[in-house]
Scaffold this motif. Structure first.
Motif, short mmCIF file in Angstrom:
data_model
loop_
_atom_site.label_atom_id
_atom_site.label_comp_id
_atom_site.label_asym_id
_atom_site.label_seq_id
_atom_site.Cartn_x
_atom_site.Cartn_y
_atom_site.Cartn_z
N ASP A 164 5.33 9.22 -7.98
CA ASP A 164 5.10 9.10 -6.54
C ASP A 164 4.80 7.64 -6.16
O ASP A 164 5.17 7.19 -5.07
N ASP A 165 4.09 6.93 -7.05
CA ASP A 165 3.83 5.50 -6.80
C ASP A 165 5.14 4.73 -6.68
O ASP A 165 5.30 3.89 -5.79
N ALA A 166 6.06 5.01 -7.60
CA ALA A 166 7.35 4.32 -7.59
C ALA A 166 8.10 4.60 -6.29
O ALA A 166 8.68 3.69 -5.67
N LEU A 167 8.10 5.86 -5.89
CA LEU A 167 8.76 6.21 -4.63
C LEU A 167 8.09 5.51 -3.45
O LEU A 167 8.77 4.99 -2.56
N ALA A 204 16.24 13.04 -6.31
CA ALA A 204 17.67 12.84 -6.58
C ALA A 204 18.35 12.00 -5.51
O ALA A 204 19.30 11.26 -5.80
N GLY A 205 17.89 12.10 -4.28
CA GLY A 205 18.52 11.35 -3.21
C GLY A 205 18.14 9.89 -3.16
O GLY A 205 18.68 9.13 -2.35
N ARG A 206 17.24 9.47 -4.06
CA ARG A 206 16.75 8.09 -4.03
C ARG A 206 17.15 7.29 -5.27
O ARG A 206 16.75 6.14 -5.40
N ILE A 207 17.91 7.91 -6.16
CA ILE A 207 18.24 7.22 -7.41
C ILE A 207 19.75 7.08 -7.57
O ILE A 207 20.51 8.01 -7.30
N LEU A 208 20.16 5.89 -8.00
CA LEU A 208 21.57 5.62 -8.27
C LEU A 208 21.92 5.91 -9.73
O LEU A 208 22.99 6.43 -10.03
N SER A 209 21.02 5.54 -10.63
CA SER A 209 21.22 5.82 -12.06
C SER A 209 19.87 5.75 -12.75
O SER A 209 18.92 5.15 -12.24
N LEU A 210 19.81 6.38 -13.91
CA LEU A 210 18.59 6.39 -14.73
C LEU A 210 18.89 5.74 -16.07
O LEU A 210 19.91 6.03 -16.70
N HIS A 227 0.87 -1.18 0.00
CA HIS A 227 0.00 0.00 0.00
C HIS A 227 0.91 1.23 0.00
O HIS A 227 1.69 1.43 0.92
N ALA A 228 0.81 2.01 -1.06
CA ALA A 228 1.70 3.17 -1.21
C ALA A 228 1.00 4.26 -2.00
O ALA A 228 0.27 3.98 -2.95
N ASN A 229 1.20 5.49 -1.58
CA ASN A 229 0.64 6.65 -2.29
C ASN A 229 -0.88 6.54 -2.45
O ASN A 229 -1.44 6.97 -3.45
N GLY A 230 -1.53 5.91 -1.49
CA GLY A 230 -2.98 5.82 -1.50
C GLY A 230 -3.56 4.72 -2.36
O GLY A 230 -4.78 4.64 -2.52
N ILE A 231 -2.72 3.88 -2.95
CA ILE A 231 -3.20 2.79 -3.79
C ILE A 231 -2.49 1.49 -3.41
O ILE A 231 -1.53 1.50 -2.65
N THR A 232 -3.00 0.40 -3.96
CA THR A 232 -2.34 -0.90 -3.79
C THR A 232 -1.51 -1.20 -5.04
O THR A 232 -2.02 -1.10 -6.16
N ILE A 233 -0.25 -1.52 -4.83
CA ILE A 233 0.66 -1.77 -5.94
C ILE A 233 1.10 -3.23 -5.90
O ILE A 233 1.65 -3.69 -4.90
N ALA A 234 0.84 -3.95 -6.98
CA ALA A 234 1.29 -5.33 -7.10
C ALA A 234 2.73 -5.33 -7.62
O ALA A 234 3.05 -4.61 -8.58
N LEU A 274 6.50 2.72 -3.44
CA LEU A 274 6.84 1.30 -3.43
C LEU A 274 8.22 1.08 -2.82
O LEU A 274 8.41 0.17 -1.99
N LEU A 275 9.19 1.90 -3.20
CA LEU A 275 10.53 1.76 -2.62
C LEU A 275 10.48 1.98 -1.11
O LEU A 275 11.14 1.27 -0.34
N ASP A 276 9.69 2.96 -0.68
CA ASP A 276 9.53 3.20 0.76
C ASP A 276 8.97 1.96 1.45
O ASP A 276 9.44 1.55 2.51
N ALA A 277 7.93 1.38 0.84
CA ALA A 277 7.27 0.22 1.44
C ALA A 277 8.22 -0.97 1.53
O ALA A 277 8.12 -1.78 2.45
N LEU A 278 9.15 -1.06 0.59
CA LEU A 278 10.10 -2.17 0.57
C LEU A 278 11.37 -1.87 1.37
O LEU A 278 12.26 -2.72 1.47
N GLY A 279 11.45 -0.65 1.90
CA GLY A 279 12.63 -0.29 2.68
C GLY A 279 13.87 -0.08 1.84
O GLY A 279 14.99 -0.24 2.33
#
Length: 315
Positions: free
Chosen positions: A98-101, A132-138, A5-12, A103-108
């Protein structure tokens, strides 16, 4: 299937590999589910020592469907895009980043390499610029900056994208339409066998059908506009991969994206369309491994177009 559950939705989502390895977040394109990522690509990244996270974007697959947003009129949305009118979108690509962020938060997961294809590349670009503080490369594959004036799809690709979807109950028609669409946008030099295309479409249909969600995603793309100012803010290592024969998002869009991102590398693959054909997986894995490990400098100078298959470089 795991959910968060992240950003107000459920993400599979689904993970592969060891969580002790460097994380790689894969973001899929318009209407495509996490199972659209070639398994050989996922397995190859795991073998290279990465922890792979892939997920269903909102409104498709097994993630939340936003039925409270009305089904958009795609023709009207397209006409408004031609004159630059504001779109009536239920959400934008910013929400999907924001969903992607979330999900990363939910997974630690603190920081991750982010790889996106097509619409997923657009989401990845926004993620890189805003977080920027959450990405290693794009890595942005077969995507675009959204800048007005860039060439659009070929007539055949636009027709495949804009045509009204058949009713989900008409399964045979849905399968035929899906196979036909992938034939139109696929790689002319690396064709996918008919049986493979058909099996892929059927597998996706068995997992989830969401034509209204796909329409909402498409309007989200249009409503999100030009990302060029955001791209100029990106400071992480960036690789842009594009097919020279892409009929849906022409190669000029990839060139423009790379030019807008400071220090980005551009790799153009001759004969590649708007898909990830099996024949290119090893080449893509080699490129990605060099990039994710920070070894691209010796391979490709910044702002250089390397056209794979031609053996030439173009400054």
């Amino acid at each position: 299937m795991a959910t968060a559950h992240a950003n107000g939705i459920t993400i599979a989502y689904e993970t592969s590999g060891s969580p002790l390895d460097p994380p790689v977040l894969l973001i899929m394109g318009l209407g495509m589910q996490l199972i659209a990522w070639p398994q050989d690509l996922v397995d190859g990244l795991v073998e290279q020592g990465y922890y792979v996270i892939r997920y269903d974007n909102r409104d498709v697959g097994l993630s939340s469907k936003l039925h409270h947003h009305k089904k958009p009129n795609l023709l009207w949305a397209y006409l408004k895009s031609l004159v630059g009118w504001k779109q009536d979108a239920g959400y934008t690509l910013n929400d999907m980043a924001d969903d992607a962020l979330g999900l990363l938060d939910a997974l630690g997961v603190g920081r991750a390499h982010v790889i996106g294809v097509s619409m997923g590349g657009m989401i990845a670009q926004i993620f890189a610029a805003r977080f920027a503080g959450r990405i290693l490369s794009l890595t942005s594959i077969m995507s675009s900056s959204g800048r007005r004036g860039l060439p659009g799809p070929t007539p055949a690709a636009r027709a495949a994208l804009m045509q009204a979807p058949p009713q989900p109950a008409h399964r045979a028609e849905v399968v035929e339409r899906g196979v036909a669409t992938f034939r139109v946008i696929g790689s002319p030099s690396f064709p996918t066998p008919e049986r493979t295309l058909r099996a892929s479409v059927e597998r996706a249909l068995e997992r989830s059908v969401s034509p209204d969600g796909i329409a909402r995603q498409l309007v989200a793309i249009v409503a999100s506009g030009d990302r060029t100012p955001l791209l100029r803010r990106i400071r992480c290592p960036a690789l842009v991969i594009h097919g020279a024969a892409d009929p849906l998002v022409p190669v000029a869009c990839g060139i423009d994206t790379a030019q807008a991102i400071p220090g980005a590398r551009l790799h153009i693959i001759e004969g590649m369309g708007h898909d990830l054909p099996a024949q290119l997986i090893e080449r893509l894995l080699a490129l990605l491994d060099q990039h994710l490990r920070g070894n691209m400098t010796a391979q490709l100078p910044p702002l250089t177009q390397h056209r794979a298959g031609s053996g030439t470089h173009h400054d």
